[in-house]
Design a protein around this motif. Structure first.
Motif, PDB file in Angstrom:
ATOM      1  N   PHE A 358       0.843  -1.200   0.000  1.00  0.00           N
ATOM      2  CA  PHE A 358       0.000   0.000   0.000  1.00  0.00           C
ATOM      3  C   PHE A 358       0.869   1.236   0.000  1.00  0.00           C
ATOM      4  O   PHE A 358       1.912   1.300   0.659  1.00  0.00           O
ATOM      5  CB  PHE A 358      -0.921   0.026   1.227  1.00  0.00           C
ATOM      6  CG  PHE A 358      -1.745   1.277   1.307  1.00  0.00           C
ATOM      7  CD1 PHE A 358      -2.823   1.477   0.475  1.00  0.00           C
ATOM      8  CD2 PHE A 358      -1.408   2.278   2.217  1.00  0.00           C
ATOM      9  CE1 PHE A 358      -3.566   2.642   0.539  1.00  0.00           C
ATOM     10  CE2 PHE A 358      -2.146   3.447   2.286  1.00  0.00           C
ATOM     11  CZ  PHE A 358      -3.233   3.630   1.446  1.00  0.00           C
ATOM     12  N   LEU A 396      -7.072  -0.549   5.967  1.00  0.00           N
ATOM     13  CA  LEU A 396      -7.287  -1.364   4.766  1.00  0.00           C
ATOM     14  C   LEU A 396      -8.347  -2.430   5.009  1.00  0.00           C
ATOM     15  O   LEU A 396      -9.149  -2.737   4.114  1.00  0.00           O
ATOM     16  CB  LEU A 396      -5.972  -2.012   4.321  1.00  0.00           C
ATOM     17  CG  LEU A 396      -4.893  -1.057   3.811  1.00  0.00           C
ATOM     18  CD1 LEU A 396      -3.611  -1.831   3.498  1.00  0.00           C
ATOM     19  CD2 LEU A 396      -5.364  -0.311   2.565  1.00  0.00           C
ATOM     20  N   ARG A 399     -11.533  -0.971   4.546  1.00  0.00           N
ATOM     21  CA  ARG A 399     -11.606  -0.374   3.206  1.00  0.00           C
ATOM     22  C   ARG A 399     -11.773   1.144   3.276  1.00  0.00           C
ATOM     23  O   ARG A 399     -12.471   1.741   2.450  1.00  0.00           O
ATOM     24  CB  ARG A 399     -12.721  -1.004   2.366  1.00  0.00           C
ATOM     25  CG  ARG A 399     -12.368  -2.387   1.820  1.00  0.00           C
ATOM     26  CD  ARG A 399     -13.411  -2.883   0.835  1.00  0.00           C
ATOM     27  NE  ARG A 399     -13.448  -2.061  -0.358  1.00  0.00           N
ATOM     28  CZ  ARG A 399     -14.431  -2.114  -1.267  1.00  0.00           C
ATOM     29  NH1 ARG A 399     -15.459  -2.935  -1.090  1.00  0.00           N
ATOM     30  NH2 ARG A 399     -14.398  -1.352  -2.337  1.00  0.00           N
ATOM     31  N   TYR A 401      -9.160   2.750   2.816  1.00  0.00           N
ATOM     32  CA  TYR A 401      -8.291   2.880   1.652  1.00  0.00           C
ATOM     33  C   TYR A 401      -8.314   1.543   0.929  1.00  0.00           C
ATOM     34  O   TYR A 401      -8.673   0.513   1.511  1.00  0.00           O
ATOM     35  CB  TYR A 401      -6.846   3.213   2.056  1.00  0.00           C
ATOM     36  CG  TYR A 401      -6.687   4.521   2.814  1.00  0.00           C
ATOM     37  CD1 TYR A 401      -6.553   5.727   2.132  1.00  0.00           C
ATOM     38  CD2 TYR A 401      -6.673   4.541   4.204  1.00  0.00           C
ATOM     39  CE1 TYR A 401      -6.399   6.916   2.826  1.00  0.00           C
ATOM     40  CE2 TYR A 401      -6.528   5.732   4.907  1.00  0.00           C
ATOM     41  CZ  TYR A 401      -6.392   6.915   4.200  1.00  0.00           C
ATOM     42  OH  TYR A 401      -6.252   8.099   4.884  1.00  0.00           O
ATOM     43  N   GLU A 402      -7.936   1.563  -0.342  1.00  0.00           N
ATOM     44  CA  GLU A 402      -7.862   0.330  -1.124  1.00  0.00           C
ATOM     45  C   GLU A 402      -6.409  -0.088  -1.268  1.00  0.00           C
ATOM     46  O   GLU A 402      -5.516   0.764  -1.413  1.00  0.00           O
ATOM     47  CB  GLU A 402      -8.493   0.527  -2.512  1.00  0.00           C
ATOM     48  CG  GLU A 402      -9.943   0.993  -2.483  1.00  0.00           C
ATOM     49  CD  GLU A 402     -10.901  -0.059  -1.941  1.00  0.00           C
ATOM     50  OE1 GLU A 402     -10.511  -1.250  -1.884  1.00  0.00           O
ATOM     51  OE2 GLU A 402     -12.029   0.302  -1.561  1.00  0.00           O
ATOM     52  N   VAL A 403      -6.148  -1.411  -1.233  1.00  0.00           N
ATOM     53  CA  VAL A 403      -4.781  -1.903  -1.342  1.00  0.00           C
ATOM     54  C   VAL A 403      -4.208  -1.549  -2.714  1.00  0.00           C
ATOM     55  O   VAL A 403      -4.936  -1.507  -3.719  1.00  0.00           O
ATOM     56  CB  VAL A 403      -4.717  -3.427  -1.113  1.00  0.00           C
ATOM     57  CG1 VAL A 403      -5.220  -3.792   0.265  1.00  0.00           C
ATOM     58  CG2 VAL A 403      -5.513  -4.170  -2.183  1.00  0.00           C
TER      59      VAL A 403
END
Length: 600
Positions: A358, A396, A399, A401-403
């Protein structure tokens, strides 16, 4: 700096294109109400012109025909005309106010709904006061633009047309003098519009800065007091307020430059009309009523004519605010609704990270090919120095943030392929910085499960070791928590947050240093509450105080976005690696509490 400001605030649309859009998207919805208001404005305009015409007839009956009966009759007509005008003015004013209120409310709903579909990264780049300004000033500017348009057409233009009609009827040559002021006025007003646009942008930016200073000063009032920053914050506020005041003064000067021009030109037109009209009455035998009616219509037409002349200035001063709202509403959602995706279906709640990488920004790796498994019903602890990427793992998993690369699965299902709502619905999160919402203790616990019963709320509070202190308050569960929970201690806030997580009854628990900011006594109470929370649930915990995770089923040491050690507490101590070094350092510098089974 000026170039940056222009880049940030510049309107990508033309002013009139944006006005057309507002009319098409928002005004059309209320076209029936606008039509009714427009008809009432037409009645008001007709009565205004009728009053000007009727006053001329009264003068003629008094000075020419000398008829008392007809004077009384026409005077009665004047009363009726003004009664109708008052009723129609009231009607269209109320209708337009209701439309404006509905449009403001609708735009505020649209903006807030859009913000709820934005990611954490979207907000990290902006100050929250910016959105407050867009929500209030932006939404109001939309209605101001539409109100200016409908009033310009329905009130001012119709009144002007009707009054000009009276003027032409009474004396077309005198009416010509009134039209001569328009061309020079338009030339000057056109130049003022460009200046108004820039000042309106500066006004929005400056007002936002005032809100920023106010919000930061009040939310950080303890820090302000502790570091004696009162004078510093006052200076910051003074600078922002002074800048806005100076800009507002410039805006007032520029926007008001049309007034002396219009007044001067109007004075010449009125003087010329009076001279010509008086000459016709004295030398050419025209009736005084005709002259009086013309002058009345001319004077009544003066104000709507001035407002129409200023319309472009007023629109451009408001269009900036409308754009600030619409640019957020128009932008693609950074976290769009994905309820159309399959829901997460849990069997064991087995969480696995598979070579997860990430980056918050390009070329800035936060997690580097991280892999681990959080076994069902067990506690997995992440430890290590600050900045290693531990909190990012939880972000993560939720979600937020997105990987960037790799995958995260729960029971074999990629979390990127299921809906966020279902994922977050199966997860309970408790962080170090507990956020309590405005309201009562009961309401804050119930946020974990909307519609939770009283028994569920009380049971969660008891399991979180919160029930006793809650009943110690005079209002019990109805006790207001204050802004950000300021009425409660740190340990109390933490236990309320744990109760909120317990009432949710989620199979996956995420704990982000939930006891790091607490004193020893509060920590012990919170740890006991955490024990209840973690029982028979898959738990991933970030721990700063290592004695709180000594009995975790798996301990992962995270440094530089990678797992450098993994194992149980005793095994890691025997290896004498990074974990053992951290533990010995803390054991030497602090008095450890007795370890708790399956605690985090």
């Amino acid at each position: 700096m000026a170039k940056i400001t222009r880049k940030v605030t510049d309107d990508p649309y033309g002013a009139w294109a944006l006005i057309r859009r507002l009319v098409a998207e928002q005004a059309v919805t209320y076209w029936r109400r606008y039509l009714l208001a427009f008809l009432l404005m037409a009645v008001s305009a007709a009565t205004t012109a009728g009053a000007a015409y009727m006053l001329g007839e009264v003068i003629n009956q008094a000075y020419v025909d000398k008829s008392i009966e007809r004077i009384a009759l026409f005077s009665g007509f004047v009363v009726v005309i003004f009664l109708i005008k008052g009723a129609s003015t009231y009607g269209h004013t109320v209708i337009l106010s209701k439309i404006s209120n509905a449009i403001v409310a609708n735009n505020q709903r649209r903006l807030f709904a859009k913000l709820m579909n934005e990611s954490i990264g979207f907000f990290s780049e902006r100050h929250s006061s910016e959105f407050l300004q867009r929500l209030t000033a932006g939404a109001n500017s939309v209605t101001q633009v539409l109100s200016l348009l409908i009033n310009a057409v329905g009130r001012d233009l119709l009144s002007l047309i009707a009054l000009v009609g009276v003027m032409v009827m009474q004396d077309p040559y005198m009416a010509l003098f009134g039209f001569l002021v328009a061309p020079p006025a338009m030339l000057v007003l056109r130049k003022l519009v460009r200046r108004i646009k820039g000042l309106a942008r500066n006004q929005f930016t400056g007002t936002t800065e005032i809100l920023e200073v106010m919000q930061e000063s009040l939310q950080g009032i303890r820090t302000v007091k502790a570091f004696t920053l009162e004078q510093t914050m006052q200076q910051r506020m003074e600078a922002s307020i002074t800048a806005v005041e100076q800009n507002a003064n410039r805006m007032a000067r520029v926007s008001s430059r049309s007034s002396p021009l219009m007044e001067t030109l109007g004075g010449f037109a009125i003087a010329a009309s009076l001279m010509y009209g008086g000459y016709r009455v004295v030398a050419m035998g025209a009736t005084p009523g005709q002259f009086f009616s013309f002058v009345t219509a001319f004077l009544l037409a003066y104000e709507p004519a001035k407002r129409l002349a200023r319309l472009n200035i007023d629109l451009n001063s408001q269009i900036i605010g409308a754009h600030t709202l619409l640019e957020i509403v128009d932008s693609p959602a950074s976290e769009p609704n994905d309820d159309h995706k399959p829901a997460l279906k849990l069997t064991d709640a087995r969480v696995e990270l598979q070579d997860v990488t990430f980056r918050y920004r390009p070329n800035e790796v936060v997690l580097n090919r991280m892999s681990f498994v959080a076994e069902p019903g067990k506690v997995t602890a992440l430890v290590g120095p600050s900045g290693g990427g531990k909190s990012t793992v939880l972000a993560l998993l939720l979600r937020l943030y997105e990987v960037s690369e790799g995958d995260i699965t729960i029971d074999g299902q990629s979390i990127g392929q299921v809906s966020r709502r279902s994922l977050r619905g199966q997860t309970a999160y408790v962080g170090q910085d507990v956020y309590l919402f405005r309201g009562t203790i009961r309401e804050n616990i119930a946020f974990g499960k909307p519609g939770a019963t009283e028994d569920e709320i009380v049971a969660a509070a008891k399991a979180a070791s919160a029930h006793d202190f809650i009943l110690g308050f005079p209002l019990g569960y109805e006790t207001p928590v204050g802004e950000h929970g300021a009425q409660l201690s740190g340990g109390q806030r933490q236990r309320i947050a744990i109760a909120r997580a317990l009432v949710k009854n989620a199979p996956i628990i995420l704990l982000d240093e939930a006891t790091a900011a607490l004193d020893s006594e509060s920590e012990k109470s919170v740890q006991e509450a955490i024990e209840h929370l973690c029982q028979n649930r898959t738990t991933i915990v970030i721990a700063h105080r290592l004695h709180t995770i000594m009995h975790a089923d798996a301990i992962l040491v995270v440094e530089g976005g990678e797992i450098v050690e993994r194992g149980r507490h005793d095994d890691l101590l025997r290896r004498g690696g990074r974990y053992a070094s951290f533990f010995r350092l803390q054991h030497r510098d602090a008095s450890p509490l007795a370890p708790l089974d399956a605690s985090a």
